[in-house]
Design an enzyme around this catalytic site. Structure first.
Site: not given
Length: 480
Positions: A10, A36, A117-118, A273, A314, A376, A470
């Site tokens: 999101c 999203g 978002n999450g 990304y 990306s 990539d 993370c």
């Protein structure tokens, strides 16, 4: 078509004090479209509303891209100066209008709208608790659990939205309810919440998902997942919302409340990304981070080659960094078709994999007869990587060396990224040499986790260097 990529689920935005809040939300959502692409929605309130619209938040949401969901006629109805907005990438099985956001809860004298978002890790237990207490749900989304929990806390405190009594402070009661709810939920969350009088932004104690604050002029503010959304409405970036922080915006101004001890562990894939390269997250310019990752990759792994290129979009930043550090010339190499229909569904797995040839194509003059390094951002299942190598060989590349600006993805995410199951992640069951054979490259290399973190730290502008990330999808160690 299910792309061979990880997907953030999101993007959120909120506007306070601007007369054209819905229109500004539309532009903000358009700039967050990469976060999203399944559904979009805007909730708005007009503080000057009278009659039947007084104390009534208006909501429009539907399945599709932002430009498909909204048209000019919608903004004749979506009038107001406070709004929250959302774009969603749904997980498998969740692509329904019931799960589209924002979520809206309406009372007799007022309404609350929320965009999230999450992903919560304790939402099932909370949902059962709320259902036992009489709450009803219209979706299977954990985001609606957050909204219902806030509503429950608000009612328990005797809250009455829309109360005009001078002795009754509904704003403070609502803020207290939000604060109580945030201390209960666990996981990743960046929230935009609105009532008829305020806009609230919240970021989880680990800051896993991003959220930032901008100014639109005197007493006018914007909250957004990324700073590029602030730029899109000609706003001024002020700062990131801190982990464990609630920001409350009312007609009286802006104030900050800390509800948990800060331990910043932003999702590392934002820099790899998810985020747009023109965004700045927690003081780190995303494009600079990608340059640095490419430079570190070049220090860790060099091969004799004639040209280096990045997979659009990306992989381009890392390829430029690799070229700069290695001295190997950068070429475009691969062109991306930006006009592929989003809703195209290929009937077989082979046809779905071959869609890579429709989306991407090699530039023959850049690669023919040359030893090529292609970079990539990640390898998930390996199907796209195999097709890319095949594409470059078909265009005449003499050698294809595949390099990746993130470590091997070995573990699924439980904190807001749509990832395949562990047995679908090629790096969870194959060594690097096996993956190299699987994708048909002459060589394969991943950046080390240490090299990636070194790259990120070198771009930090915050003097405190209070940064952590993370890295669960690489190491299996999650902050929650």
């Amino acid at each position: 078509m299910y792309e061979d990529k990880l997907h953030d689920e999101c993007g959120v935005a909120g506007i306070f004090g601007a007369e054209n809040a819905a229109s500004l939300s539309y532009f903000a959502l358009t700039s967050l479209q990469h976060r999203g692409q399944e559904s979009a929605g805007i909730a708005v309130y007009d503080t000057k509303a009278e009659g039947e619209l007084k104390n009534k938040i208006i909501l429009k949401k539907n399945m599709g891209l932002v430009g498909e969901v909204f048209n000019q006629a919608d903004f004749e109805k979506l009038k107001g100066d406070i709004s929250v907005a959302h774009v969603r990438y749904a997980t498998a099985g969740g692509r329904t209008i019931e799960n589209a956001q924002p979520f809206l809860n309406t009372f007799k004298n007022g309404s609350i709208a929320l965009a999230h978002n999450g992903q919560l890790v304790n939402h099932q237990a909370l949902r059962e608790m709320l259902e036992d207490g009489g709450s009803t749900f219209s979706s299977n989304s954990d985001s609606e659990v957050i909204l219902k929990l806030i509503v429950r806390k608000f009612i328990e405190k005797g809250g009455k939205l829309g109360s005009s009594s001078p002795e009754y402070d509904s704003e403070e009661i609502f803020i207290s309810a939000v604060l109580d709810a945030m201390k209960i939920i666990r996981g990743s969350f960046a929230l935009c919440i609105m009532t008829e009088h305020m806009l609230i932004g919240v970021r989880d104690p680990n800051g896993i998902r991003p959220l930032c604050l901008g100014s639109l002029g005197d007493s006018k503010y914007i909250l957004a997942s990324e700073s590029c959304a602030i730029d899109s409405v000609n706003g001024k970036f002020l700062r990131d919302i801190e982990p464990g922080e609630i920001v409350v915006i009312t007609k009286d101004g802006l104030r900050s409340i800390k509800f948990a001890e800060e331990k910043k562990e932003t999702c590392i894939f934002e820099y790899v990304y998810f985020a747009r390269p023109d965004s700045v997250i927690d003081g780190i310019p995303v494009q600079n981070a990608r340059y640095k990752m490419g430079e570190e990759l070049a220090k860790e792994k060099t091969v004799d080659a004639d040209v280096v290129m990045g997979v659009p979009d990306s992989g381009i930043g890392a390829a430029l960094g690799y070229s700069r550090a290695s001295g190997i010339p950068y070429v475009t190499g691969i062109i991306k078709n930006k006009y592929i229909g989003r809703t195209f569904i290929a009937p077989t797995q082979k046809e779905r994999e071959n869609m890579v040839f429709v989306k991407l194509n090699a530039i023959k003059s850049d690669v023919e007869g040359k030893r090529v390094i292609v970079i990539d951002d990640s390898i998930v299942r390996g199907t796209t990587s195999r097709r890319l190598v095949e594409m470059l060989r078909r265009a005449g590349a003499r050698e294809v060396h595949f390099m990746v600006s993130s470590p091997p993805v070995k573990f699924p995410c439980h904190l807001g990224i749509d990832t395949p199951s562990k047995n679908e992640l090629i790096s969870s069951s194959h060594e690097v040499k096996e993956i190299c054979r699987e994708i048909g490259a002459d060589s394969l290399a991943f950046i080390s986790l240490e090299g990636m973190i070194k790259a990120l730290k070198s771009t930090c502008s915050d003097e405190r260097k209070n940064y952590g990330w993370c890295e669960g999808c690489f190491s299996g160690k999650y902050p929650v």
